[in-house]
Design a protein around this motif. Structure first.
Motif, PDB file in Angstrom:
ATOM      1  N   LEU A  66      12.343  -6.108  -2.338  1.00 30.71           N
ATOM      2  CA  LEU A  66      10.986  -5.712  -2.442  1.00 30.71           C
ATOM      3  C   LEU A  66      10.614  -4.458  -1.850  1.00 30.71           C
ATOM      4  O   LEU A  66       9.427  -4.092  -1.925  1.00 30.71           O
ATOM      5  CB  LEU A  66       9.843  -6.720  -2.414  1.00 30.71           C
ATOM      6  CG  LEU A  66       9.956  -7.944  -3.077  1.00 30.71           C
ATOM      7  CD1 LEU A  66       8.957  -9.122  -2.934  1.00 30.71           C
ATOM      8  CD2 LEU A  66       9.600  -7.386  -4.642  1.00 30.71           C
ATOM      9  N   LEU A  67      11.600  -3.926  -1.241  1.00 37.10           N
ATOM     10  CA  LEU A  67      11.108  -2.479  -0.691  1.00 37.10           C
ATOM     11  C   LEU A  67      10.621  -1.416  -1.477  1.00 37.10           C
ATOM     12  O   LEU A  67       9.787  -0.851  -0.972  1.00 37.10           O
ATOM     13  CB  LEU A  67      12.361  -1.922   0.186  1.00 37.10           C
ATOM     14  CG  LEU A  67      12.633  -2.375   1.901  1.00 37.10           C
ATOM     15  CD1 LEU A  67      14.049  -2.029   2.185  1.00 37.10           C
ATOM     16  CD2 LEU A  67      11.558  -2.311   2.742  1.00 37.10           C
ATOM     17  N   TRP A  68      11.081  -1.529  -2.743  1.00 35.13           N
ATOM     18  CA  TRP A  68      10.574  -0.435  -3.477  1.00 35.13           C
ATOM     19  C   TRP A  68       9.247  -0.481  -3.997  1.00 35.13           C
ATOM     20  O   TRP A  68       8.336   0.506  -4.048  1.00 35.13           O
ATOM     21  CB  TRP A  68      11.415  -0.356  -4.905  1.00 35.13           C
ATOM     22  CG  TRP A  68      11.175  -1.696  -5.968  1.00 35.13           C
ATOM     23  CD1 TRP A  68      11.815  -2.805  -5.978  1.00 35.13           C
ATOM     24  CD2 TRP A  68      10.413  -1.324  -7.078  1.00 35.13           C
ATOM     25  NE1 TRP A  68      11.405  -3.376  -6.688  1.00 35.13           N
ATOM     26  CE2 TRP A  68      10.464  -2.841  -7.599  1.00 35.13           C
ATOM     27  CE3 TRP A  68       9.734  -0.338  -7.785  1.00 35.13           C
ATOM     28  CZ2 TRP A  68       9.826  -3.170  -8.699  1.00 35.13           C
ATOM     29  CZ3 TRP A  68       8.930  -0.847  -8.704  1.00 35.13           C
ATOM     30  CH2 TRP A  68       9.013  -2.022  -9.382  1.00 35.13           C
ATOM     31  N   ILE A  69       8.560  -1.846  -3.940  1.00 35.23           N
ATOM     32  CA  ILE A  69       7.335  -2.062  -4.101  1.00 35.23           C
ATOM     33  C   ILE A  69       6.398  -1.856  -2.891  1.00 35.23           C
ATOM     34  O   ILE A  69       5.516  -1.228  -3.255  1.00 35.23           O
ATOM     35  CB  ILE A  69       6.882  -3.667  -4.274  1.00 35.23           C
ATOM     36  CG1 ILE A  69       7.765  -4.195  -5.593  1.00 35.23           C
ATOM     37  CG2 ILE A  69       5.618  -4.105  -4.308  1.00 35.23           C
ATOM     38  CD1 ILE A  69       6.900  -3.529  -6.739  1.00 35.23           C
ATOM     39  N   ALA A  71       7.138   0.721  -0.844  1.00 33.70           N
ATOM     40  CA  ALA A  71       7.368   2.262  -1.203  1.00 33.70           C
ATOM     41  C   ALA A  71       6.276   2.897  -2.289  1.00 33.70           C
ATOM     42  O   ALA A  71       5.503   3.739  -2.147  1.00 33.70           O
ATOM     43  CB  ALA A  71       8.778   2.822  -1.339  1.00 33.70           C
ATOM     44  N   LEU A  72       6.446   2.148  -3.379  1.00 37.05           N
ATOM     45  CA  LEU A  72       5.601   2.344  -4.636  1.00 37.05           C
ATOM     46  C   LEU A  72       4.033   2.339  -4.068  1.00 37.05           C
ATOM     47  O   LEU A  72       3.217   3.047  -4.604  1.00 37.05           O
ATOM     48  CB  LEU A  72       5.925   1.586  -5.620  1.00 37.05           C
ATOM     49  CG  LEU A  72       5.118   1.927  -6.965  1.00 37.05           C
ATOM     50  CD1 LEU A  72       5.390   3.671  -7.493  1.00 37.05           C
ATOM     51  CD2 LEU A  72       5.656   1.030  -8.014  1.00 37.05           C
ATOM     52  N   PHE A 267       3.140   2.904   6.094  1.00 38.81           N
ATOM     53  CA  PHE A 267       4.448   2.798   5.471  1.00 38.81           C
ATOM     54  C   PHE A 267       5.560   2.235   6.068  1.00 38.81           C
ATOM     55  O   PHE A 267       6.318   1.257   5.900  1.00 38.81           O
ATOM     56  CB  PHE A 267       4.791   3.863   4.476  1.00 38.81           C
ATOM     57  CG  PHE A 267       6.424   3.702   4.005  1.00 38.81           C
ATOM     58  CD1 PHE A 267       6.461   3.016   2.836  1.00 38.81           C
ATOM     59  CD2 PHE A 267       7.344   4.543   4.219  1.00 38.81           C
ATOM     60  CE1 PHE A 267       7.955   2.558   2.554  1.00 38.81           C
ATOM     61  CE2 PHE A 267       8.691   4.335   3.849  1.00 38.81           C
ATOM     62  CZ  PHE A 267       8.849   3.472   2.974  1.00 38.81           C
ATOM     63  N   PHE A 268       5.882   3.197   7.173  1.00 37.35           N
ATOM     64  CA  PHE A 268       6.984   2.618   8.108  1.00 37.35           C
ATOM     65  C   PHE A 268       6.751   1.404   8.784  1.00 37.35           C
ATOM     66  O   PHE A 268       7.545   0.619   8.817  1.00 37.35           O
ATOM     67  CB  PHE A 268       7.086   3.649   9.385  1.00 37.35           C
ATOM     68  CG  PHE A 268       7.779   3.024  10.497  1.00 37.35           C
ATOM     69  CD1 PHE A 268       9.138   3.429  10.653  1.00 37.35           C
ATOM     70  CD2 PHE A 268       6.934   2.715  11.729  1.00 37.35           C
ATOM     71  CE1 PHE A 268       9.731   2.770  11.496  1.00 37.35           C
ATOM     72  CE2 PHE A 268       7.811   2.259  12.783  1.00 37.35           C
ATOM     73  CZ  PHE A 268       9.128   2.414  12.854  1.00 37.35           C
TER      74      PHE A 268
END
Length: 438
Positions: A66-69, A71-72, A267-268
């Motif tokens: 779910l890292l892409w979530i 980031a998005l 985000f980080f």
């Protein structure tokens, strides 16, 4: 276009702050540093205890998937917050004032009440997170910790009396503590780089797996915070820029740099929480760690670092306290902007905190830590469901020449805004359909 004095209607403490920004005689860097601050107050809402719970749940259950979530969600948050800042600078109105001025009168109170639900859901997460931090650091029982969170009313009062710029400095200091703690957590976790990079690639399973979808929507709700759109559109006006087209354009540039920098840090932190949960818990077979206290208790034994749990508790407390301050500012802005109802800051904070404390106290009393964790995750899903009611008016107003003048959204920006809104609404629709079907 309202006169400059109209910006002082909503939350006058912030707008009266003496933070003049000379736009013509100093270097760009000096002007930027003097303008910076609103973005970091907004960023607090993107790394509050609600984010912790959803990121921990996502990392422990599904690894890096779910890292892409995350980031998005961060990209969408940056885009929407830039729109909020542009609205405040171009129109002289915050989002709540714009809703009142440009909406049918019969819709104003329902819009206000929906926004208040979002603020209470956000505050609920802060109550739970702060109470858990009290228990981790000082051994205070969870029910007593929930009750003690009412004392942050005095923290808010003290900070406001010291001045808005002072408040910003305290918030930035608390954010620095959180950032340092999670930088350390990444060092301890030692995640696999290949797995982390793979997590940023979108996965169809996010939609097809009901459990993963629920957590993903919780991450969206915890990251893209509806009350922050109201907050940012107001406090960005605390800077003393020239109210002509050139001054507004330059102020928008500074506001964009400010919010991008702040939300990159957010985000980080969110990514670090999820990555740490994946590397420490998921890899070691702990796939159901969503409880903040369980996460803290497991950190030390699994990582072999005795101070890991203490660092976790310190970061959680700093996050909860800083989020409490910004929730008060947002609540005051929303109440004054929609219904022109003014309350002393301490009374507003006490009212909002009471609405959050009551359910948290009884859930903690009756169901213990497991029930509190479920309530925390539910609050983030509620925030996601409330987001369209702030997002759609924001897109509408920033695309209107009547409201924004020459600074109205261009067609490409409007198309991107509609795509983001459609994506979030579609996710919410899928979640509601699955809940109804089950």
């Amino acid at each position: 276009m309202p006169p400059p004095s109209a910006v002082q209607e909503s939350f006058p403490v912030s707008h009266a702050a003496p933070s003049a920004v000379p736009l013509s005689r100093s270097s760009w860097l000096k002007r930027m540093l003097r303008f910076a601050g609103p973005g970091y107050l907004v960023a607090v809402g993107y790394m509050d205890p609600g984010n912790w719970a959803t990121d921990l749940a996502g990392g422990s259950a599904y690894g890096y998937t779910l890292l892409w979530i995350v980031a998005l969600s961060s990209v969408m948050a940056i885009f929407l917050q830039v729109l909020a800042a542009r609205l405040g600078i171009a129109s002289g109105l915050d989002l709540a004032q714009a809703c009142r001025a440009h909406s049918a009168p019969r819709t104003v109170v329902p819009q206000w009440l929906l926004c208040e639900v979002a603020i209470c859901a956000c505050d609920l997460a802060e109550v739970i997170g702060t109470a858990i931090a009290f228990k981790l650091l000082f051994g205070i029982p969870l029910t007593w910790g929930v009750a003690l969170t009412v004392l942050d009313v005095f923290l808010v009062l003290w900070l406001q009396r010291r001045g808005f710029r002072y408040l910003e400095c305290v918030i930035v200091s608390l954010l620095a503590v959180v950032t340092a703690c999670f930088g350390l957590s990444l060092v301890v976790a030692q995640p696999q780089l290949a797995g982390v990079l793979a997590g940023f690639v979108p996965s169809k399973e996010t939609i097809t797996n009901p459990g993963m979808l629920y957590v993903a929507i919780g991450i969206v709700g915890a990251t893209v915070m509806p009350h922050n759109l109201y907050l940012h559109s107001s406090i960005v006006q605390s800077r003393d820029y020239v109210r002509d087209d050139a001054g507004k354009r330059q102020a928008m540039g500074f506001a964009t740099v400010d919010i991008v920098g702040a939300l990159v840090i957010a985000f980080f932190i969110n990514a670090a929480i999820l990555i740490s949960a994946a590397a420490i818990f998921h890899v070691n077979g702990h796939h159901d760690v969503a409880d903040l206290q369980d996460a803290s208790e497991l950190l030390g034994p699994i990582t072999g670092v005795a101070l890991a749990s203490t660092v976790f508790g310190i970061a959680l407390l700093a996050s909860g306290l800083s989020s409490a301050v910004t929730a008060t500012l947002a609540g005051q802005i929303v109440m004054e902007g929609f219904v022109r109802l003014r309350m002393p800051p301490w009374a507003r904070r006490l009212l909002t905190r009471s609405l959050a404390i009551v359910p948290a106290f009884f859930v903690a009393l009756l169901y213990g830590e497991a029930g509190v964790t479920k309530l925390l995750l539910l609050s983030q899903v509620v925030l996601s469901l409330q987001l369209p009611f702030a997002m759609v008016p924001l897109i509408r107003f920033t695309s209107s020449r009547k409201v924004m003048g020459r600074f109205a959204n261009r067609p490409a920006v409007l198309a991107l805004a509609i795509a983001i809104a459609s994506f979030i609404i579609a996710l919410n629709g899928v979640l509601l359909w699955r809940l109804w079907a089950s």
